[in-house]
Design a protein around this motif. Structure first.
Motif, PDB file in Angstrom:
ATOM      1  N   SER A   1     -89.466  64.858   6.689  1.00  0.00           N
ATOM      2  CA  SER A   1     -88.285  63.963   7.301  1.00  0.00           C
ATOM      3  C   SER A   1     -86.383  64.641   6.468  1.00  0.00           C
ATOM      4  O   SER A   1     -86.019  64.315   6.445  1.00  0.00           O
ATOM      5  N   HIS A   2     -86.801  66.548   5.903  1.00  0.00           N
ATOM      6  CA  HIS A   2     -85.676  66.184   5.920  1.00  0.00           C
ATOM      7  C   HIS A   2     -84.689  67.223   6.050  1.00  0.00           C
ATOM      8  O   HIS A   2     -85.697  68.800   6.141  1.00  0.00           O
ATOM      9  N   VAL A   3     -83.843  67.427   6.546  1.00  0.00           N
ATOM     10  CA  VAL A   3     -82.906  68.703   7.223  1.00  0.00           C
ATOM     11  C   VAL A   3     -82.777  69.482   7.168  1.00  0.00           C
ATOM     12  O   VAL A   3     -83.207  70.388   7.383  1.00  0.00           O
ATOM     13  N   ASP A   4     -82.494  69.387   5.779  1.00  0.00           N
ATOM     14  CA  ASP A   4     -82.116  70.961   5.180  1.00  0.00           C
ATOM     15  C   ASP A   4     -83.836  71.567   4.846  1.00  0.00           C
ATOM     16  O   ASP A   4     -83.531  72.970   5.134  1.00  0.00           O
ATOM     17  N   ARG A   5     -84.697  71.160   4.857  1.00  0.00           N
ATOM     18  CA  ARG A   5     -85.876  72.182   4.397  1.00  0.00           C
ATOM     19  C   ARG A   5     -86.234  72.391   6.018  1.00  0.00           C
ATOM     20  O   ARG A   5     -87.313  73.306   6.051  1.00  0.00           O
ATOM     21  N   SER A   6     -86.152  71.154   7.227  1.00  0.00           N
ATOM     22  CA  SER A   6     -86.182  72.221   8.359  1.00  0.00           C
ATOM     23  C   SER A   6     -85.635  72.853   8.879  1.00  0.00           C
ATOM     24  O   SER A   6     -86.107  73.802   9.848  1.00  0.00           O
TER      25      SER A   6
ATOM     26  N   TYR B   1     -82.239  53.922   1.296  1.00  0.00           N
ATOM     27  CA  TYR B   1     -82.513  53.702   0.441  1.00  0.00           C
ATOM     28  C   TYR B   1     -83.289  53.627  -0.299  1.00  0.00           C
ATOM     29  O   TYR B   1     -83.422  52.605  -0.271  1.00  0.00           O
ATOM     30  N   GLY B   2     -83.538  53.102  -1.815  1.00  0.00           N
ATOM     31  CA  GLY B   2     -84.044  52.562  -2.515  1.00  0.00           C
ATOM     32  C   GLY B   2     -85.046  53.352  -3.563  1.00  0.00           C
ATOM     33  O   GLY B   2     -84.923  53.985  -3.385  1.00  0.00           O
ATOM     34  N   PRO B   3     -85.965  52.082  -4.026  1.00  0.00           N
ATOM     35  CA  PRO B   3     -87.003  53.068  -4.453  1.00  0.00           C
ATOM     36  C   PRO B   3     -88.215  53.385  -3.920  1.00  0.00           C
ATOM     37  O   PRO B   3     -88.068  53.378  -3.395  1.00  0.00           O
ATOM     38  N   TYR B   4     -88.148  54.458  -4.825  1.00  0.00           N
ATOM     39  CA  TYR B   4     -89.270  55.731  -4.988  1.00  0.00           C
ATOM     40  C   TYR B   4     -89.052  57.235  -3.908  1.00  0.00           C
ATOM     41  O   TYR B   4     -89.799  57.737  -3.135  1.00  0.00           O
TER      42      TYR B   4
ATOM     43  N   LYS C   1     -83.135  63.816  -1.883  1.00  0.00           N
ATOM     44  CA  LYS C   1     -82.230  62.823  -0.779  1.00  0.00           C
ATOM     45  C   LYS C   1     -81.096  62.343  -1.479  1.00  0.00           C
ATOM     46  O   LYS C   1     -81.144  62.880  -2.697  1.00  0.00           O
ATOM     47  N   LEU C   2     -79.290  62.650  -1.038  1.00  0.00           N
ATOM     48  CA  LEU C   2     -78.673  62.404  -1.470  1.00  0.00           C
ATOM     49  C   LEU C   2     -78.724  61.089  -2.873  1.00  0.00           C
ATOM     50  O   LEU C   2     -77.859  61.644  -4.078  1.00  0.00           O
ATOM     51  N   ILE C   3     -79.052  59.759  -2.455  1.00  0.00           N
ATOM     52  CA  ILE C   3     -79.115  58.761  -3.680  1.00  0.00           C
ATOM     53  C   ILE C   3     -79.659  59.559  -4.880  1.00  0.00           C
ATOM     54  O   ILE C   3     -79.567  58.983  -5.863  1.00  0.00           O
ATOM     55  N   PRO C   4     -80.637  59.257  -4.836  1.00  0.00           N
ATOM     56  CA  PRO C   4     -81.693  59.592  -6.067  1.00  0.00           C
ATOM     57  C   PRO C   4     -80.958  60.957  -6.740  1.00  0.00           C
ATOM     58  O   PRO C   4     -81.138  61.266  -7.499  1.00  0.00           O
ATOM     59  N   LEU C   5     -80.760  62.069  -5.555  1.00  0.00           N
ATOM     60  CA  LEU C   5     -80.625  63.573  -6.328  1.00  0.00           C
ATOM     61  C   LEU C   5     -79.387  63.195  -7.285  1.00  0.00           C
ATOM     62  O   LEU C   5     -79.831  63.552  -7.960  1.00  0.00           O
TER      63      LEU C   5
END
Length: 353
Positions: free
Chosen positions: A83-88, A189-192, A197-201
């Motif tokens: 699910s990560h655009v950058d990794r794709s 966004y949220g726990p775990y 990704k932007l917010i946890p990073l």
């Protein structure tokens, strides 16, 4: 029992926790445990007999057939996806294998299982496929938000692979009659949330005294959905959604990336001030924009509210405050997920500062 695929990842784990907080119906949880799948997300269920975990891949057809035959689920909720655009962009093949080939094999195993059910059970069975707003492409600044009727115009390997899986789900309904439901959500966004990704990073890097990398001018706009609101939407769609229908799930919270970063910095300034007295915003660093970066996404979530009575409970301000507080209270979880592979990925992705 319900079968949840990808139930150790960010959204999947939150859904499993949310489901068992609201239901006594057991969950069979199938997850491949790639870098973003984390069983520690489910530590609170360690002694809960309602949660049955199986380490496996949705691309493993014999395993799927065995699990379906043994556990006889009344529904399948499919979160399993890269699910990560950058990794794709760096490595698209894994996205094709999981999001397209894996989805196909899951659909075929479920179709075979569903076809053999007694008529009554076949009539109430549901296959719920969790997808993304990114399949719709990008929006101009003043364009109307994405509705369920919007054309698919994916712009990254990730969104193209999810669009393909959405089309397969639709085709399996119209060709074979499989009772499917599809949800297309905005940014969660949220726990775990795995800290790539932007917010946890931003939260993790800020606390570690590291740069806060912002692509380009940071004016990319996303609609942000608190993950527990998303979970309640999926429960509602599974409960009352009409087979064959798609429901867009959004938070009615359009925000530019740079504004989100500044808001997080302000919350951290208040809750965990820097020792030197400066604002965390001093750590903001602009990096080269990624290829094909969509400028704006926005979800029109009126259909799910009108037909199913669902709407989000959190504002962005309340949800982001809960999220920042969760990361402050769970440093051990952050340390556990920051493996060597994670550090190598960040160095690769943001080396062009």
């Amino acid at each position: 029992m319900i079968l949840v695929t990808g139930g150790a990842g960010f959204i999947g784990a939150n859904f499993v926790l949310d489901w068992l907080a609201h239901h006594d119906e057991p969950v069979l949880n199938l997850d491949k445990l790639t870098y973003a799948g984390n069983l520690h997300n489910l530590d609170s269920l360690a002694d809960d007999a309602r949660h049955v975990f199986v380490h496996g891949d949705i691309g493993d057809r014999p395993l799927l057939e065995h699990l379906l035959a043994e556990h006889q689920p009344r529904a399948v909720v499919n979160f399993a996806a890269e699910s990560h655009v950058d990794r794709s962009i760096h490595g698209p093949e894994d996205f094709i294998q999981t999001n397209v080939v894996g989805a196909f094999r899951l659909l075929e195993a479920v179709r075979q299982y569903w076809s053999a059910l007694p008529a009554t059970e076949r009539g109430v069975f549901r296959f719920l496929h969790v997808s993304t707003d990114e399949v719709y492409g990008t929006l101009a600044p003043k364009a109307p938000a994405f509705t369920e009727a919007h054309n698919y115009e994916p712009n990254s390997p990730y969104s193209a692979s999810k669009a393909a899986s959405d089309h397969l789900v639709r085709a399996w309904h119209h060709t074979y009659g499989l009772p499917v439901l599809t949800t297309n959500c905005s940014n969660n966004y949220g726990p775990y949330h795995f800290p790539e990704k932007l917010i946890p990073l931003v939260i993790v890097n800020a606390l570690a005294g590291k740069p806060l990398p912002i692509y380009g001018d940071g004016r990319q706009v996303r609609d942000w959905l608190y993950v527990r609101d998303h979970c309640s939407a999926i429960r509602r769609v599974l409960e009352a959604g009409k087979a064959g229908e798609t429901y867009n799930v959004g938070g009615w919270n359009e925000q530019a990336n740079i504004d989100i970063v500044r808001l997080i910095c302000g919350l951290l300034d208040e809750l965990r001030p820097r020792a030197d007295g400066q604002s965390y915003s001093a750590q903001i660093t602009h990096v080269q924009d990624r290829p094909g970066h969509d400028r704006r996404y926005a979800i029109d979530a009126r259909k799910i509210e009108r037909e199913l009575g669902w709407k989000p409970q959190e504002t962005f301000e309340s949800g982001i405050a809960k999220t920042v507080q969760w990361y402050l209270e769970h440093p051990e979880w952050v340390a556990q997920v920051q493996s060597g592979a994670y550090r190598e990925w960040l160095a690769k992705q943001y080396e062009a500062a």
